[in-house]
Motif scaffolding. Structure first.
Motif, PDB file in Angstrom:
ATOM      1  N   PRO A   3      41.572  43.047  38.657  1.00  0.00           N
ATOM      2  CA  PRO A   3      40.256  42.717  38.134  1.00  0.00           C
ATOM      3  C   PRO A   3      39.824  42.739  36.682  1.00  0.00           C
ATOM      4  CG  PRO A   3      40.707  45.106  38.899  1.00  0.00           C
ATOM      5  CD  PRO A   3      41.708  44.156  39.271  1.00  0.00           C
ATOM      6  N   SER A   4      41.213  42.957  35.916  1.00  0.00           N
ATOM      7  CA  SER A   4      40.830  42.781  34.500  1.00  0.00           C
ATOM      8  C   SER A   4      41.963  41.641  34.024  1.00  0.00           C
ATOM      9  CB  SER A   4      41.551  44.180  33.966  1.00  0.00           C
ATOM     10  OG  SER A   4      43.165  44.268  34.254  1.00  0.00           O
ATOM     11  N   ASN A   5      41.985  40.697  34.825  1.00  0.00           N
ATOM     12  CA  ASN A   5      42.753  39.460  34.513  1.00  0.00           C
ATOM     13  C   ASN A   5      41.744  38.417  33.599  1.00  0.00           C
ATOM     14  OD1 ASN A   5      43.388  36.485  34.906  1.00  0.00           O
ATOM     15  ND2 ASN A   5      45.321  37.686  35.107  1.00  0.00           N
ATOM     16  N   SER A   6      42.308  38.229  32.521  1.00  0.00           N
ATOM     17  CA  SER A   6      41.291  37.574  31.346  1.00  0.00           C
ATOM     18  C   SER A   6      40.817  36.002  32.299  1.00  0.00           C
ATOM     19  CB  SER A   6      42.130  37.007  30.309  1.00  0.00           C
ATOM     20  OG  SER A   6      41.484  36.290  29.532  1.00  0.00           O
ATOM     21  N   SER A   7      41.959  35.376  32.731  1.00  0.00           N
ATOM     22  CA  SER A   7      41.554  34.113  33.429  1.00  0.00           C
ATOM     23  C   SER A   7      40.795  34.279  34.519  1.00  0.00           C
ATOM     24  CB  SER A   7      42.730  33.217  33.827  1.00  0.00           C
ATOM     25  OG  SER A   7      43.667  32.977  32.806  1.00  0.00           O
ATOM     26  N   GLY A   8      40.918  35.322  35.525  1.00  0.00           N
ATOM     27  CA  GLY A   8      40.035  35.587  36.630  1.00  0.00           C
ATOM     28  C   GLY A   8      38.547  36.101  36.324  1.00  0.00           C
ATOM     29  N   LEU A   9      38.465  36.889  35.275  1.00  0.00           N
ATOM     30  CA  LEU A   9      36.994  37.246  34.756  1.00  0.00           C
ATOM     31  C   LEU A   9      36.330  36.014  34.193  1.00  0.00           C
ATOM     32  CD1 LEU A   9      38.194  40.332  33.200  1.00  0.00           C
ATOM     33  CD2 LEU A   9      36.500  40.239  35.099  1.00  0.00           C
ATOM     34  N   TYR A  10      37.145  35.181  33.284  1.00  0.00           N
ATOM     35  CA  TYR A  10      36.454  34.107  32.706  1.00  0.00           C
ATOM     36  C   TYR A  10      36.009  32.841  33.667  1.00  0.00           C
ATOM     37  CZ  TYR A  10      35.873  29.487  30.455  1.00  0.00           C
ATOM     38  OH  TYR A  10      35.534  28.199  30.200  1.00  0.00           O
ATOM     39  N   ASN A  11      36.946  32.660  34.796  1.00  0.00           N
ATOM     40  CA  ASN A  11      36.704  31.677  35.608  1.00  0.00           C
ATOM     41  C   ASN A  11      35.595  32.198  36.480  1.00  0.00           C
ATOM     42  OD1 ASN A  11      38.310  29.605  34.846  1.00  0.00           O
ATOM     43  ND2 ASN A  11      40.173  30.620  35.671  1.00  0.00           N
ATOM     44  N   LYS A  12      35.620  33.409  36.822  1.00  0.00           N
ATOM     45  CA  LYS A  12      34.393  33.850  37.805  1.00  0.00           C
ATOM     46  C   LYS A  12      33.117  33.717  37.039  1.00  0.00           C
ATOM     47  CE  LYS A  12      33.168  37.227  41.227  1.00  0.00           C
ATOM     48  NZ  LYS A  12      33.885  38.364  41.931  1.00  0.00           N
ATOM     49  N   GLY A  13      32.947  34.309  35.614  1.00  0.00           N
ATOM     50  CA  GLY A  13      31.916  33.998  34.882  1.00  0.00           C
ATOM     51  C   GLY A  13      31.485  32.725  34.717  1.00  0.00           C
ATOM     52  N   LEU A  14      32.259  31.836  34.599  1.00  0.00           N
ATOM     53  CA  LEU A  14      31.788  30.409  34.384  1.00  0.00           C
ATOM     54  C   LEU A  14      31.249  29.773  35.733  1.00  0.00           C
ATOM     55  CD1 LEU A  14      31.901  27.676  32.890  1.00  0.00           C
ATOM     56  CD2 LEU A  14      34.291  27.342  33.569  1.00  0.00           C
ATOM     57  N   THR A  15      31.886  30.194  36.755  1.00  0.00           N
ATOM     58  CA  THR A  15      31.472  29.626  38.049  1.00  0.00           C
ATOM     59  C   THR A  15      29.932  30.349  38.432  1.00  0.00           C
ATOM     60  OG1 THR A  15      33.611  29.501  38.951  1.00  0.00           O
ATOM     61  CG2 THR A  15      31.875  29.647  40.535  1.00  0.00           C
ATOM     62  N   MET A  24      24.917  38.271  36.755  1.00  0.00           N
ATOM     63  CA  MET A  24      26.493  38.388  36.989  1.00  0.00           C
ATOM     64  C   MET A  24      27.542  37.853  36.137  1.00  0.00           C
ATOM     65  SD  MET A  24      26.632  40.636  39.436  1.00  0.00           S
ATOM     66  CE  MET A  24      28.393  40.821  39.769  1.00  0.00           C
ATOM     67  N   SER A  25      27.111  36.597  35.875  1.00  0.00           N
ATOM     68  CA  SER A  25      28.030  35.768  34.964  1.00  0.00           C
ATOM     69  C   SER A  25      27.796  36.667  33.473  1.00  0.00           C
ATOM     70  CB  SER A  25      27.357  34.444  34.716  1.00  0.00           C
ATOM     71  OG  SER A  25      28.178  33.852  33.588  1.00  0.00           O
ATOM     72  N   MET A  26      26.969  37.080  32.972  1.00  0.00           N
ATOM     73  CA  MET A  26      26.989  37.861  31.656  1.00  0.00           C
ATOM     74  C   MET A  26      27.711  39.067  31.857  1.00  0.00           C
ATOM     75  SD  MET A  26      23.414  36.727  29.908  1.00  0.00           S
ATOM     76  CE  MET A  26      22.312  37.563  31.268  1.00  0.00           C
ATOM     77  N   GLU A  27      27.694  39.757  32.983  1.00  0.00           N
ATOM     78  CA  GLU A  27      28.335  40.980  33.386  1.00  0.00           C
ATOM     79  C   GLU A  27      29.881  40.756  33.042  1.00  0.00           C
ATOM     80  OE1 GLU A  27      28.558  43.908  36.979  1.00  0.00           O
ATOM     81  OE2 GLU A  27      26.463  43.583  36.436  1.00  0.00           O
ATOM     82  N   LEU A  28      30.220  39.746  33.998  1.00  0.00           N
ATOM     83  CA  LEU A  28      31.795  39.536  33.994  1.00  0.00           C
ATOM     84  C   LEU A  28      32.229  39.194  32.588  1.00  0.00           C
ATOM     85  CD1 LEU A  28      32.065  37.838  37.323  1.00  0.00           C
ATOM     86  CD2 LEU A  28      32.849  40.170  36.722  1.00  0.00           C
ATOM     87  N   LEU A  29      31.389  38.194  32.037  1.00  0.00           N
ATOM     88  CA  LEU A  29      31.939  37.629  30.541  1.00  0.00           C
ATOM     89  C   LEU A  29      31.884  38.884  29.489  1.00  0.00           C
ATOM     90  CD1 LEU A  29      29.946  34.145  30.841  1.00  0.00           C
ATOM     91  CD2 LEU A  29      32.464  34.527  30.863  1.00  0.00           C
ATOM     92  N   ALA A  42      35.179  32.522  26.683  1.00  0.00           N
ATOM     93  CA  ALA A  42      34.289  33.449  27.394  1.00  0.00           C
ATOM     94  C   ALA A  42      33.126  33.797  26.425  1.00  0.00           C
ATOM     95  CB  ALA A  42      35.114  34.714  27.810  1.00  0.00           C
ATOM     96  N   ILE A  43      33.391  33.944  25.204  1.00  0.00           N
ATOM     97  CA  ILE A  43      32.261  34.203  24.326  1.00  0.00           C
ATOM     98  C   ILE A  43      31.290  32.894  24.145  1.00  0.00           C
ATOM     99  CG2 ILE A  43      31.597  34.405  21.777  1.00  0.00           C
ATOM    100  CD1 ILE A  43      34.523  35.832  21.686  1.00  0.00           C
ATOM    101  N   MET A  44      31.649  31.694  24.275  1.00  0.00           N
ATOM    102  CA  MET A  44      31.061  30.691  24.167  1.00  0.00           C
ATOM    103  C   MET A  44      29.976  30.457  25.480  1.00  0.00           C
ATOM    104  SD  MET A  44      32.868  27.510  22.415  1.00  0.00           S
ATOM    105  CE  MET A  44      34.379  27.535  23.424  1.00  0.00           C
ATOM    106  N   VAL A  45      30.626  30.727  26.867  1.00  0.00           N
ATOM    107  CA  VAL A  45      30.024  30.824  27.992  1.00  0.00           C
ATOM    108  C   VAL A  45      28.845  31.947  28.223  1.00  0.00           C
ATOM    109  CG1 VAL A  45      29.985  30.799  30.329  1.00  0.00           C
ATOM    110  CG2 VAL A  45      31.792  29.442  29.226  1.00  0.00           C
ATOM    111  N   LEU A  46      29.113  32.875  27.480  1.00  0.00           N
ATOM    112  CA  LEU A  46      28.135  33.837  27.259  1.00  0.00           C
ATOM    113  C   LEU A  46      27.089  33.516  26.724  1.00  0.00           C
ATOM    114  CD1 LEU A  46      27.201  36.780  27.891  1.00  0.00           C
ATOM    115  CD2 LEU A  46      28.651  37.676  26.092  1.00  0.00           C
ATOM    116  N   GLY A  47      27.083  32.649  25.282  1.00  0.00           N
ATOM    117  CA  GLY A  47      26.083  32.123  24.752  1.00  0.00           C
ATOM    118  C   GLY A  47      25.635  31.143  25.595  1.00  0.00           C
TER     119      GLY A  47
END
Length: 133
Positions: A3-15, A24-29, A42-47
């Motif tokens: 649950p703390s994997n960078s790629s996993g968090l980013y990809n789930k947040g992007l999806t 939920m996206s913002m929470e994960l990002l 991740a910062i850009m997708v949060l933006g």
């Protein structure tokens, strides 16, 4: 699995962002960024989450953070320029539009906008735009 994997968090947040589940996206990002503060994607997708909700003041905070960490994708530069442009911060907008063209010189809309922002050079910008049409 992790649950703390960078790629996993980013990809789930992007999806989730792509599905327009902004909360939920913002929470994960945010979690991803707290664990990996240099993850500019991740910062850009949060933006992007804020931008999609028309919260441009908050979007620019995250975009600027990604920019300050070295992100220079034309899409980032262009959206930052647009936000500054709409906020009547013409100097910042012009600088970022020009930086956008330094990354991708084929963006006709950017030349057209610069022609409006810098009337003294409008003929040159319009010629460049026509060359790319």
């Amino acid at each position: 699995i992790d649950p703390s994997n960078s790629s996993g968090l980013y990809n789930k947040g992007l999806t989730l962002f792509q599905k327009k589940d902004y909360k939920m996206s913002m929470e994960l990002l945010r979690k991803c960024i707290s664990l990996y503060p240099d993850n500019t994607d991740a910062i850009m997708v949060l933006g992007d989450n804020y931008y999609s909700q028309e919260n441009y003041n908050e979007a620019i905070v995250w975009y600027k953070q990604a920019y300050d960490k070295g992100a220079r994708k034309p899409s980032l530069l262009n959206v930052m320029a647009y936000i500054y442009d709409t906020q009547n911060q013409k100097g910042k907008a012009i600088q970022l539009y020009k930086e956008t063209l330094g990354q991708d010189s084929s963006l006709v809309d950017v030349y057209i906008r610069l022609a409006e922002l810098e009337p003294a050079y409008s003929e040159w910008y319009r010629k460049k735009a026509e060359a790319w049409r």
